[in-house]
Design a protein around this motif. Sequence first.
Motif, PDB file in Angstrom:
ATOM      1  N   GLN A  96      12.229  24.800  10.391  1.00 33.45           N
ATOM      2  CA  GLN A  96      13.510  24.329  10.905  1.00 33.45           C
ATOM      3  C   GLN A  96      14.306  25.472  11.527  1.00 33.45           C
ATOM      4  OE1 GLN A  96      15.274  22.538   7.452  1.00 33.45           O
ATOM      5  NE2 GLN A  96      14.219  20.569   7.736  1.00 33.45           N
ATOM      6  N   THR A  97      14.299  26.634  10.881  1.00 32.87           N
ATOM      7  CA  THR A  97      15.010  27.801  11.397  1.00 32.87           C
ATOM      8  C   THR A  97      14.415  28.231  12.734  1.00 32.87           C
ATOM      9  OG1 THR A  97      15.497  28.523   9.144  1.00 32.87           O
ATOM     10  CG2 THR A  97      15.734  30.161  10.878  1.00 32.87           C
ATOM     11  N   LEU A  98      13.091  28.269  12.802  1.00 33.94           N
ATOM     12  CA  LEU A  98      12.441  28.633  14.060  1.00 33.94           C
ATOM     13  C   LEU A  98      12.780  27.629  15.163  1.00 33.94           C
ATOM     14  CD1 LEU A  98       8.897  29.887  13.021  1.00 33.94           C
ATOM     15  CD2 LEU A  98      10.792  31.214  13.916  1.00 33.94           C
ATOM     16  N   GLY A  99      12.861  26.369  14.810  1.00 32.47           N
ATOM     17  CA  GLY A  99      13.240  25.347  15.783  1.00 32.47           C
ATOM     18  C   GLY A  99      14.646  25.565  16.322  1.00 32.47           C
ATOM     19  N   ARG A 100      15.586  25.891  15.419  1.00 33.28           N
ATOM     20  CA  ARG A 100      16.958  26.161  15.865  1.00 33.28           C
ATOM     21  C   ARG A 100      17.018  27.416  16.736  1.00 33.28           C
ATOM     22  NH1 ARG A 100      18.309  24.545  10.429  1.00 33.28           N
ATOM     23  NH2 ARG A 100      18.377  26.736   9.839  1.00 33.28           N
ATOM     24  N   ILE A 101      16.275  28.443  16.341  1.00 29.96           N
ATOM     25  CA  ILE A 101      16.251  29.679  17.140  1.00 29.96           C
ATOM     26  C   ILE A 101      15.665  29.398  18.523  1.00 29.96           C
ATOM     27  CG2 ILE A 101      15.146  31.944  17.332  1.00 29.96           C
ATOM     28  CD1 ILE A 101      15.465  32.205  14.282  1.00 29.96           C
ATOM     29  N   GLN A 102      14.605  28.634  18.570  1.00 32.16           N
ATOM     30  CA  GLN A 102      13.981  28.299  19.838  1.00 32.16           C
ATOM     31  C   GLN A 102      14.930  27.471  20.720  1.00 32.16           C
ATOM     32  OE1 GLN A 102      10.363  26.066  19.477  1.00 32.16           O
ATOM     33  NE2 GLN A 102       9.709  26.546  21.553  1.00 32.16           N
ATOM     34  N   SER A 103      15.636  26.549  20.119  1.00 31.63           N
ATOM     35  CA  SER A 103      16.611  25.753  20.879  1.00 31.63           C
ATOM     36  C   SER A 103      17.724  26.635  21.427  1.00 31.63           C
ATOM     37  CB  SER A 103      17.217  24.669  19.997  1.00 31.63           C
ATOM     38  OG  SER A 103      16.239  23.751  19.592  1.00 31.63           O
TER      39      SER A 103
ATOM     40  N   ALA B 214      17.537  29.851  22.037  1.00 33.85           N
ATOM     41  CA  ALA B 214      16.965  30.718  23.080  1.00 33.85           C
ATOM     42  C   ALA B 214      16.781  29.944  24.383  1.00 33.85           C
ATOM     43  CB  ALA B 214      15.637  31.294  22.614  1.00 33.85           C
ATOM     44  N   ALA B 215      16.333  28.701  24.283  1.00 37.47           N
ATOM     45  CA  ALA B 215      16.165  27.878  25.485  1.00 37.47           C
ATOM     46  C   ALA B 215      17.514  27.610  26.140  1.00 37.47           C
ATOM     47  CB  ALA B 215      15.479  26.565  25.132  1.00 37.47           C
ATOM     48  N   LEU B 216      18.541  27.358  25.346  1.00 36.81           N
ATOM     49  CA  LEU B 216      19.882  27.123  25.877  1.00 36.81           C
ATOM     50  C   LEU B 216      20.411  28.381  26.563  1.00 36.81           C
ATOM     51  CD1 LEU B 216      22.258  25.135  26.099  1.00 36.81           C
ATOM     52  CD2 LEU B 216      23.088  26.054  23.938  1.00 36.81           C
ATOM     53  N   GLU B 217      20.218  29.526  25.935  1.00 32.81           N
ATOM     54  CA  GLU B 217      20.671  30.784  26.519  1.00 32.81           C
ATOM     55  C   GLU B 217      19.909  31.092  27.810  1.00 32.81           C
ATOM     56  OE1 GLU B 217      23.019  33.926  27.145  1.00 32.81           O
ATOM     57  OE2 GLU B 217      23.276  32.456  25.573  1.00 32.81           O
ATOM     58  N   THR B 218      18.630  30.806  27.823  1.00 36.32           N
ATOM     59  CA  THR B 218      17.841  31.007  29.037  1.00 36.32           C
ATOM     60  C   THR B 218      18.357  30.106  30.151  1.00 36.32           C
ATOM     61  OG1 THR B 218      15.892  31.576  27.717  1.00 36.32           O
ATOM     62  CG2 THR B 218      15.505  30.920  29.992  1.00 36.32           C
ATOM     63  N   GLN B 219      18.679  28.873  29.832  1.00 37.01           N
ATOM     64  CA  GLN B 219      19.216  27.948  30.838  1.00 37.01           C
ATOM     65  C   GLN B 219      20.569  28.427  31.353  1.00 37.01           C
ATOM     66  OE1 GLN B 219      17.610  25.369  32.188  1.00 37.01           O
ATOM     67  NE2 GLN B 219      19.338  25.114  33.573  1.00 37.01           N
ATOM     68  N   ARG B 220      21.421  28.930  30.446  1.00 37.97           N
ATOM     69  CA  ARG B 220      22.721  29.461  30.867  1.00 37.97           C
ATOM     70  C   ARG B 220      22.543  30.647  31.805  1.00 37.97           C
ATOM     71  NH1 ARG B 220      25.588  29.599  25.050  1.00 37.97           N
ATOM     72  NH2 ARG B 220      26.011  27.386  24.858  1.00 37.97           N
ATOM     73  N   ALA B 221      21.623  31.551  31.442  1.00 36.40           N
ATOM     74  CA  ALA B 221      21.379  32.719  32.291  1.00 36.40           C
ATOM     75  C   ALA B 221      20.839  32.288  33.655  1.00 36.40           C
ATOM     76  CB  ALA B 221      20.395  33.667  31.605  1.00 36.40           C
ATOM     77  N   HIS B 222      19.976  31.286  33.663  1.00 29.50           N
ATOM     78  CA  HIS B 222      19.435  30.776  34.923  1.00 29.50           C
ATOM     79  C   HIS B 222      20.544  30.169  35.781  1.00 29.50           C
ATOM     80  CE1 HIS B 222      16.627  28.985  37.725  1.00 29.50           C
ATOM     81  NE2 HIS B 222      17.208  27.815  37.531  1.00 29.50           N
ATOM     82  N   ASP B 223      21.410  29.376  35.167  1.00 23.95           N
ATOM     83  CA  ASP B 223      22.522  28.771  35.897  1.00 23.95           C
ATOM     84  C   ASP B 223      23.475  29.835  36.433  1.00 23.95           C
ATOM     85  OD1 ASP B 223      21.431  26.315  35.299  1.00 23.95           O
ATOM     86  OD2 ASP B 223      22.842  25.868  33.673  1.00 23.95           O
ATOM     87  N   LYS B 224      23.734  30.848  35.613  1.00 24.26           N
ATOM     88  CA  LYS B 224      24.618  31.928  36.020  1.00 24.26           C
ATOM     89  C   LYS B 224      24.018  32.692  37.206  1.00 24.26           C
ATOM     90  CE  LYS B 224      27.013  35.866  33.937  1.00 24.26           C
ATOM     91  NZ  LYS B 224      27.156  36.650  32.714  1.00 24.26           N
ATOM     92  N   ARG B 225      22.718  32.958  37.137  1.00 24.50           N
ATOM     93  CA  ARG B 225      22.031  33.663  38.222  1.00 24.50           C
ATOM     94  C   ARG B 225      22.052  32.827  39.501  1.00 24.50           C
ATOM     95  NH1 ARG B 225      17.115  33.364  40.303  1.00 24.50           N
ATOM     96  NH2 ARG B 225      16.343  32.063  38.621  1.00 24.50           N
ATOM     97  N   LEU B 226      21.834  31.531  39.368  1.00 26.32           N
ATOM     98  CA  LEU B 226      21.849  30.633  40.516  1.00 26.32           C
ATOM     99  C   LEU B 226      23.244  30.606  41.152  1.00 26.32           C
ATOM    100  CD1 LEU B 226      20.062  28.692  42.101  1.00 26.32           C
ATOM    101  CD2 LEU B 226      20.804  26.881  40.563  1.00 26.32           C
ATOM    102  N   MET B 227      24.282  30.535  40.328  1.00 28.99           N
ATOM    103  CA  MET B 227      25.650  30.544  40.839  1.00 28.99           C
ATOM    104  C   MET B 227      25.940  31.863  41.565  1.00 28.99           C
ATOM    105  SD  MET B 227      29.256  30.120  38.797  1.00 28.99           S
ATOM    106  CE  MET B 227      29.104  31.721  38.028  1.00 28.99           C
TER     107      MET B 227
END
Length: 183
Positions: free
Chosen positions: A52-59, A61-74
Amino acid sequence: MSLLALIPARFRLMTTAGLALTLLFGAASLGWVVQGWRMGELLAERDKIHAQTLGRIQSAAALETQRAHDKRLMLEQQLQASSQTEYRKLIDVEDKAARLRDRLATAELRLSVLTAEPAGVDTDQQSELPATARSGRLVDGARRADIDRAAAQRIVAITQRGDRAIIALGMCQRYVRTINATR
């Protein structure tokens, strides 16, 4: 008659000790098995929590990666818009300089400079000056000298390079400000 009475006296002690050891080892083995079951349950619970902890960490990390991608795109879109604006300014300056060179080449426009008054000349004795100001002059009544056409075109080329440099510097500064603002 008891079962102990059937055993000869010299073997009774060994039989009793053997029986006690068997009971002791049996109890220890039973305790071992029970502890194994409990440990298995604890390990299963720990593995479940870990998953469960690994699942939350992975979620996360995926959210942070998406934010960084959106920020880079902007940021890329902002830089693209800024680049297009600056490129338009550069084209406008080059067009303006080309029109100025064309006007100089066709003698439609002449560049001139103010000349210094010779020392000792009285300003009241300006009979050499025309009575009316010529069109296109900034300072009426001042002495001016026309600049040679080739020299005027070189001056325009120099100012065009300066304008380009100023625009390029502005582009670089805007780029650095945009990058620093997103950090």
